[in-house]
Design a protein around this motif. Structure first.
Motif, PDB file in Angstrom:
ATOM      1  N   ASP A  11       0.832  -1.210   0.000  1.00 36.76           N
ATOM      2  CA  ASP A  11       0.000   0.000   0.000  1.00 36.76           C
ATOM      3  C   ASP A  11       0.866   1.260   0.000  1.00 36.76           C
ATOM      4  N   ASN A  14       2.678   4.554  -2.603  1.00 34.90           N
ATOM      5  CA  ASN A  14       2.593   5.298  -3.851  1.00 34.90           C
ATOM      6  C   ASN A  14       3.469   4.631  -4.911  1.00 34.90           C
ATOM      7  N   ARG A  44      -1.974   2.861  -6.726  1.00 31.03           N
ATOM      8  CA  ARG A  44      -1.088   2.549  -5.609  1.00 31.03           C
ATOM      9  C   ARG A  44      -0.561   1.121  -5.759  1.00 31.03           C
TER      10      ARG A  44
END
Length: 258
Positions: free
Chosen positions: A155, A157, A184
């Motif tokens: 989880d 970027n 993501r």
């Protein structure tokens, strides 16, 4: 003795049944279950002969029960194929006006280069040093079962350096697949279903078969970087796009991720 009539509705009835059988045949053939289709067809014929022609009550009632249970078993056995079939049916161009009427039509989206470029750059850098990678990008069908399976939830970027570090040959998660969802990096080290299609070229390895496998069971697209050749490929809609350049990969992602 009553005369047996045959009108336009009977002709339409026969045509619709024939269409259902034809599309069931295509569905089974594409899922490599043609023998199952033949077996089901033979069973239905026997059931109709026993219950309708010979009117054998006891055997007919037993077969009736088997048919009702068999429908549930069929749904359980082919749940992923049925889900993909229904999704493709809903996504068909001729259904689009109906979806728009109910307010579920696709809205126009712009291409987010901040998401695409780190993926493309990471894949091309890994291709130069022959670092194997398998990146799956979720689209309409959720991949929560893969994320919650054997993979490790991240989880984070989308970041070029993070992608390259995950697939570094000494990293613990480099052998599995990375799942990207909703812009993501959801998870890495995920295990994918492997395609058993005979149409896949023999020179393509297990990563390519896994990439093809996930596109056969969902609408996701998979990016594969070969560890042997350093070539970049994309599996989408159960088809391969091989030996892609930087510009070609960017164009495919820009088109398919909308």
């Amino acid at each position: 003795m009553d005369e047996i009539g045959f009108d336009l509705m009977d002709l339409l009835d026969i045509f619709l049944v024939a269409m259902i059988i034809y599309y069931c045949y295509r569905f089974m053939k594409e899922s490599r279950s043609i023998n199952v289709f033949v077996g089901i067809l033979v069973f239905i014929i026997i059931w109709l002969v026993v219950s309708q022609v010979l009117e054998m009550r006891l055997l007919g009632s037993i077969l009736d029960k088997l048919v009702s249970v068999g429908v549930i078993g069929f749904i359980v056995l082919f749940q992923s194929e049925i889900r993909k079939f229904l999704y493709n049916l809903g996504a068909h161009q001729r259904v689009a006006p109906l979806m728009k009427f109910f307010g579920y039509g696709r809205k126009k989206k712009t291409v987010d280069r901040s998401v695409i470029m780190p993926i493309v750059s990471a894949c091309m850098n890994m291709a130069k040093v022959k670092t194997g990678a398998l990146i799956v990008i979720e689209r309409a069908i959720p991949l929560d079962d893969l994320v919650q399976g054997a993979g490790e939830v991240i989880d984070a970027n989308i970041n070029q350096q993070l992608i390259e570090n995950i697939f570094y040959k000494g990293a613990p998660l480099h052998d599995g697949a990375m799942i990207i969802s909703k812009k993501r990096i959801r998870a890495a080290g995920c295990v994918l279903p492997v395609s058993h299609s005979l149409d896949i070229p023999k020179e393509l390895g297990l990563r390519h078969r896994a990439g093809m496998g996930i596109t056969e069971e969902s609408d996701a697209l998979a990016i594969i970087v070969s560890e042997e050749t350093g070539r970049v490929s994309v599996a989408v809609n159960s088809e391969f796009k091989l030996r892609l350049s930087f510009e070609e990969l960017e164009s495919i992602l820009a088109k398919e991720m909308i």
